[in-house]
Design a protein around this motif. Structure first.
Motif, PDB file in Angstrom:
ATOM      1  N   TRP A   1     -10.638  -5.209   1.607  1.00 59.99           N
ATOM      2  CA  TRP A   1      -9.519  -4.317   1.898  1.00 59.99           C
ATOM      3  C   TRP A   1      -8.240  -5.147   2.007  1.00 59.99           C
ATOM      4  O   TRP A   1      -8.209  -6.160   2.717  1.00 59.99           O
ATOM      5  CB  TRP A   1      -9.738  -3.578   3.217  1.00 59.99           C
ATOM      6  N   PRO A   2      -7.170  -4.761   1.315  1.00 65.04           N
ATOM      7  CA  PRO A   2      -5.914  -5.509   1.465  1.00 65.04           C
ATOM      8  C   PRO A   2      -5.368  -5.375   2.874  1.00 65.04           C
ATOM      9  O   PRO A   2      -5.704  -4.425   3.599  1.00 65.04           O
ATOM     10  CB  PRO A   2      -4.989  -4.850   0.436  1.00 65.04           C
ATOM     11  N   VAL A   3      -4.536  -6.317   3.263  1.00 64.59           N
ATOM     12  CA  VAL A   3      -3.939  -6.274   4.593  1.00 64.59           C
ATOM     13  C   VAL A   3      -3.142  -4.989   4.782  1.00 64.59           C
ATOM     14  O   VAL A   3      -3.191  -4.347   5.835  1.00 64.59           O
ATOM     15  CB  VAL A   3      -3.040  -7.509   4.822  1.00 64.59           C
ATOM     16  N   ASN A   4      -2.412  -4.595   3.735  1.00 60.38           N
ATOM     17  CA  ASN A   4      -1.584  -3.378   3.786  1.00 60.38           C
ATOM     18  C   ASN A   4      -2.067  -2.376   2.749  1.00 60.38           C
ATOM     19  O   ASN A   4      -2.345  -2.747   1.605  1.00 60.38           O
ATOM     20  CB  ASN A   4      -0.118  -3.724   3.500  1.00 60.38           C
ATOM     21  N   LEU A   5      -2.164  -1.113   3.144  1.00 62.95           N
ATOM     22  CA  LEU A   5      -2.466  -0.052   2.195  1.00 62.95           C
ATOM     23  C   LEU A   5      -1.192   0.275   1.424  1.00 62.95           C
ATOM     24  O   LEU A   5      -0.188   0.691   2.003  1.00 62.95           O
ATOM     25  CB  LEU A   5      -2.963   1.181   2.932  1.00 62.95           C
ATOM     26  N   VAL A   6      -1.201   0.059   0.122  1.00 60.15           N
ATOM     27  CA  VAL A   6      -0.024   0.281  -0.719  1.00 60.15           C
ATOM     28  C   VAL A   6      -0.264   1.496  -1.601  1.00 60.15           C
ATOM     29  O   VAL A   6      -1.223   1.531  -2.373  1.00 60.15           O
ATOM     30  CB  VAL A   6       0.268  -0.961  -1.594  1.00 60.15           C
ATOM     31  N   ASP A   7       0.615   2.500  -1.490  1.00 64.49           N
ATOM     32  CA  ASP A   7       0.460   3.668  -2.350  1.00 64.49           C
ATOM     33  C   ASP A   7       1.315   3.570  -3.613  1.00 64.49           C
ATOM     34  O   ASP A   7       1.191   4.401  -4.514  1.00 64.49           O
ATOM     35  CB  ASP A   7       0.772   4.963  -1.604  1.00 64.49           C
ATOM     36  N   ARG A   8       2.157   2.539  -3.713  1.00 62.19           N
ATOM     37  CA  ARG A   8       2.948   2.323  -4.924  1.00 62.19           C
ATOM     38  C   ARG A   8       2.021   1.953  -6.078  1.00 62.19           C
ATOM     39  O   ARG A   8       1.177   1.072  -5.931  1.00 62.19           O
ATOM     40  CB  ARG A   8       3.963   1.212  -4.702  1.00 62.19           C
ATOM     41  N   GLU A   9       2.186   2.604  -7.224  1.00 60.07           N
ATOM     42  CA  GLU A   9       1.301   2.379  -8.358  1.00 60.07           C
ATOM     43  C   GLU A   9       2.062   1.953  -9.632  1.00 60.07           C
ATOM     44  O   GLU A   9       1.438   1.769 -10.673  1.00 60.07           O
ATOM     45  CB  GLU A   9       0.481   3.624  -8.633  1.00 60.07           C
ATOM     46  N   ASN A  10       3.381   1.807  -9.549  1.00 56.57           N
ATOM     47  CA  ASN A  10       4.126   1.345 -10.733  1.00 56.57           C
ATOM     48  C   ASN A  10       5.412   0.666 -10.280  1.00 56.57           C
ATOM     49  O   ASN A  10       5.703   0.569  -9.119  1.00 56.57           O
ATOM     50  CB  ASN A  10       4.412   2.511 -11.687  1.00 56.57           C
TER      51      ASN A  10
END
Length: 225
Positions: free
Chosen positions: A216-225
């Motif tokens: 699991w990454p440290v931060n959940l990132v919802d950016r996809e582009n």
């Protein structure tokens, strides 16, 4: 759930070599992880990269730490559904340099508009991925321009700063093993990095509780582009 590459490739997934299709046929409901081991015959990092940047991103498991040859490695593939409900495939690579192990971690996500690959523990980078299948049944991944996700000034990753990735994986019929070749290139520097070699793979029973924390990454990132 649908495996991330079947989701991205659709019916083309069935054109993969059967062994490659087996590799990427796991999903978050499979109850297995894929464990690989092999040799990177060549690992390369461009000397044009500033040492502070190389040290920074190697420490954050977003780049190999140095150029070398015949580097033993292991990699684990772990599937889960993230907090946004996206099917995810974490790839945890461990380079066994003679000076000590170093890691390179990435997270492939079946995003809203396509396949996304997040690199590093932060994550540090984002690559939008266009997957395809070659005539011989290899899996080919080609990225759009890299997006930087780190803190600080947002430098546009275009023109001189563009970095694009290409990864190809197939089955070596003569030696009964997989081959892989990953390259990142810049239009000015040329090749920024590569790692290429061979490996074998096995399934291993794996529940959600068994997945390593670093998947699991440290931060959940919802950016996809």
């Amino acid at each position: 759930m649908t495996p991330v590459f079947r989701h991205a490739l659709g019916s083309d997934f069935d054109r993969l070599h059967p062994n490659v299709a087996w590799r990427y046929g796991i999903d978050s409901t499979s109850g297995v992880a894929q464990i690989c081991s092999g040799i990177y015959e060549s690992v390369y990092i461009s000397s044009a990269l500033p040492p502070p940047a190389l040290w920074h991103y190697a420490k954050r498991n977003a780049l190999p730490s140095k150029t070398s040859r015949m580097v033993p490695f292991t990699q684990g593939y772990y599937c889960y559904s993230d907090e946004l409900g996206r099917e995810s495939l974490a790839v945890l690579r461990n380079f066994q340099y003679t000076t000590g192990p170093r890691k390179l971690n990435s997270l492939l996500v079946a995003g809203r508009t396509g396949l996304v690959d997040y690199f590093g523990d932060g994550p540090e980078f984002l690559y939008p991925i266009e997957p395809s299948v070659t005539r011989s049944g290899e899996l080919l991944l080609e990225s759009g321009p890299m997006r930087w996700l780190g803190r600080g000034p947002k430098v546009g990753m275009r023109g001189l700063f563009t970095a694009q990735m290409k990864y190809i994986e197939g089955w070596d019929e003569k030696r009964d093993r997989f081959r892989c070749d990953a390259t990142v290139r810049n239009p000015v520097i040329g090749e920024i990095m590569h790692f290429r070699g061979w490996f074998t793979a096995v399934d291993q029973a794996c529940s959600l509780r068994d997945i390593p924390d670093e998947a699991w990454p440290v931060n959940l990132v919802d950016r996809e582009n």
